[in-house]
Write an enzyme that holds these catalytic residues in place. Structure first.
Site, PDB file in Angstrom:
ATOM      1  N   ASN A 209      -7.080  14.720  91.945  1.00  0.00           N
ATOM      2  CA  ASN A 209      -7.221  14.738  93.280  1.00  0.00           C
ATOM      3  C   ASN A 209      -8.749  15.059  93.588  1.00  0.00           C
ATOM      4  O   ASN A 209      -8.945  16.406  93.523  1.00  0.00           O
ATOM      5  CB  ASN A 209      -6.263  15.635  93.923  1.00  0.00           C
TER       6      ASN A 209
ATOM      7  N   HIS B 232      -6.484  11.139 104.728  1.00  0.00           N
ATOM      8  CA  HIS B 232      -5.336  11.970 104.578  1.00  0.00           C
ATOM      9  C   HIS B 232      -3.998  11.589 104.480  1.00  0.00           C
ATOM     10  O   HIS B 232      -2.972  12.184 104.753  1.00  0.00           O
ATOM     11  CB  HIS B 232      -5.432  13.439 105.695  1.00  0.00           C
TER      12      HIS B 232
ATOM     13  N   ARG C 114      -6.328   9.964  93.255  1.00  0.00           N
ATOM     14  CA  ARG C 114      -5.992   9.800  94.821  1.00  0.00           C
ATOM     15  C   ARG C 114      -7.419   9.002  94.908  1.00  0.00           C
ATOM     16  O   ARG C 114      -8.479   9.531  94.505  1.00  0.00           O
ATOM     17  CB  ARG C 114      -6.345  11.047  95.435  1.00  0.00           C
TER      18      ARG C 114
ATOM     19  N   GLU D  37       0.177  16.482  98.048  1.00  0.00           N
ATOM     20  CA  GLU D  37      -0.399  15.081  97.908  1.00  0.00           C
ATOM     21  C   GLU D  37       0.016  14.797  96.524  1.00  0.00           C
ATOM     22  O   GLU D  37       0.143  13.827  95.911  1.00  0.00           O
ATOM     23  CB  GLU D  37      -1.800  15.321  98.142  1.00  0.00           C
TER      24      GLU D  37
ATOM     25  N   ARG E 238     -17.908  19.238 108.763  1.00  0.00           N
ATOM     26  CA  ARG E 238     -18.042  18.143 109.318  1.00  0.00           C
ATOM     27  C   ARG E 238     -18.019  18.236 110.774  1.00  0.00           C
ATOM     28  O   ARG E 238     -17.094  18.861 111.559  1.00  0.00           O
ATOM     29  CB  ARG E 238     -16.994  17.079 109.036  1.00  0.00           C
TER      30      ARG E 238
END
Ligand code: AMP
Length: 366
Positions: A9, A151, A63, A352, A212
């Site tokens: 990931n 996401h 991912r 995830e 961000r």
């Protein structure tokens, strides 16, 4: 599923991995910096040896942050698939080059072991046109400049888990999923389909995040180009790596650190204030798009762990039927709203890696 599966990931700066054996997670950890592929590979090798599963590795799951308009379902990597993915690099120069390098390194080191690619954008594949389209000349939409949303692996897990703990009827309602970590986004889901999300063409859009900016007036890029000679690349780097709560606080992108300092440093208080205000505003916006709200789910490092932030975000949202139970929130219970709350508010720890591992098992069994 017999055998071992490794999941990889890769975020914007670091890589996490997990090892699954016979469908169960046996270890997970941080594998270091994204620009150190060799270091990461030796860490994965050490992990496999430590668990004695070097010879029973049956698949590696990756991912992949951006699948553009081309990739939705998980796929087994091949030369052609990677060539197509390389064409998407201009869409996501922050993640895709490093993610492709990791797939190539794993293909070399684990020769013959399938490499399965799982796309973060896939969850948002059904966005209605009004959410998908950005209001710039249509030719750019045709060229792929649109809202993709990210996401998605986290959101897939949250919906699966919501169904497990609250039943299928709940997942068919009006659901807002809040993934609040270093990167933060929201997705609104109705009848099990994602109908809107805060991130857009890049993961820089939407909410204020750790580093961000979230949504900005597009005029700022032109203003800084004129006033400071800032190039497009410099602007993108600033908006992605030096803005958000780090930019506003001038000290940290980390919510825990900012909370510790908020009483003594007004910049830290303002950074947290901005984050909570925008997070609250987005709940209102997404609920308006859904025509109401049945369930709000908090997740990600901030959403899972910070009762203070969850409480501040929900303050003033009683008009949406949100009635938080202070005690349940403080204890971080699975349901943090009162019994009589019209909308239920839940906390779900996202995973995830398990979504990636399941995809690997599904693909290599078929
Ligand atoms: P993630 O990217 O999902 O790992 O989330 C990282 C963010 O979660 C950072 O801003 C952390 O400060 C924040 N975080 C983790 N634990 C806590 C906590 N107990 N209280 C407040 N923020 C937390």
């Amino acid at each position: 599923m017999d055998g071992a599966v490794v999941t990889i990931n890769a975020g914007s700066s670091s890589v996490k991995f997990a090892l699954f054996r016979d469908g169960k997670r046996i270890e997970s950890g941080a594998g270091g910096r994204l620009d150190d592929v060799a270091g990461f590979m030796s860490e994965v090798g050490r992990l496999l040896r430590a668990h004695g599963v070097e010879r029973s590795l049956v698949g590696v799951g990756h991912r992949i942050v951006h699948g553009g308009s081309r990739f939705f379902e998980p796929v087994i990597a091949s030369g052609e698939i990677l060539a197509e993915l390389r064409q998407l690099m201009p869409f996501d120069p922050e993640h895709l080059p490093a993610e492709i390098a990791l797939v190539e390194a794993c293909t070399r080191v684990f020769a013959g072991v399938p490499q399965v690619l799982c796309f973060d954008t896939a969850f948002h594949r059904d966005l209605p046109i009004v959410a998908r389209m950005l209001a710039i000349p249509r030719k750019y939409f045709d060229a792929g400049v649109r809202r993709y949303g990210f996401h998605g692996l986290s959101y897939t897990y949250l919906m699966q888990e919501l169904e497990r703990v609250a039943g299928a009827k709940t997942t068919r309602g009006r659901v807002i999923l809040a993934h609040l970590g270093n990167g933060a986004s929201r997705a609104s889901v109705r009848e099990g389909r994602c109908v809107d999300t805060t991130m857009a063409f890049t993961p820089t859009a939407g909410l204020v995040m750790g580093t961000r900016s979230g949504d900005l007036d597009p005029g700022i890029a032109a203003y800084l180009a004129r006033s400071e000679g800032m190039s497009a690349e410099q602007f993108a780097a600033m908006a992605s790596s030096r803005s958000g709560m780090l930019g506003v606080s001038e000290t940290s992108s980390d919510v825990r650190e900012l909370l510790e300092r908020e009483k003594s440093d007004p910049r830290a208080a303002e950074a947290i204030g901005l984050f909570c205000f925008q997070a609250r505003k987005w709940i209102g916006a997404l609920a308006a798009g859904l025509g109401g709200l049945d369930v709000l789910v908090f997740s990600g490092g901030i959403g899972e762990n910070s009762a203070v932030i969850r409480g501040r975000i929900c303050e003033g949202l009683e008009f949406l039927g949100i009635d938080l139970d202070a005690g349940r929130n403080e204890r971080g219970e699975a349901v943090i709203s009162r019994e009589e709350s019209m909308a239920s508010v839940r906390v779900i720890r996202t995973d995830e890696e398990s979504v990636i591992a399941e995809a690997v098992c599904r693909l290599i069994e078929t």
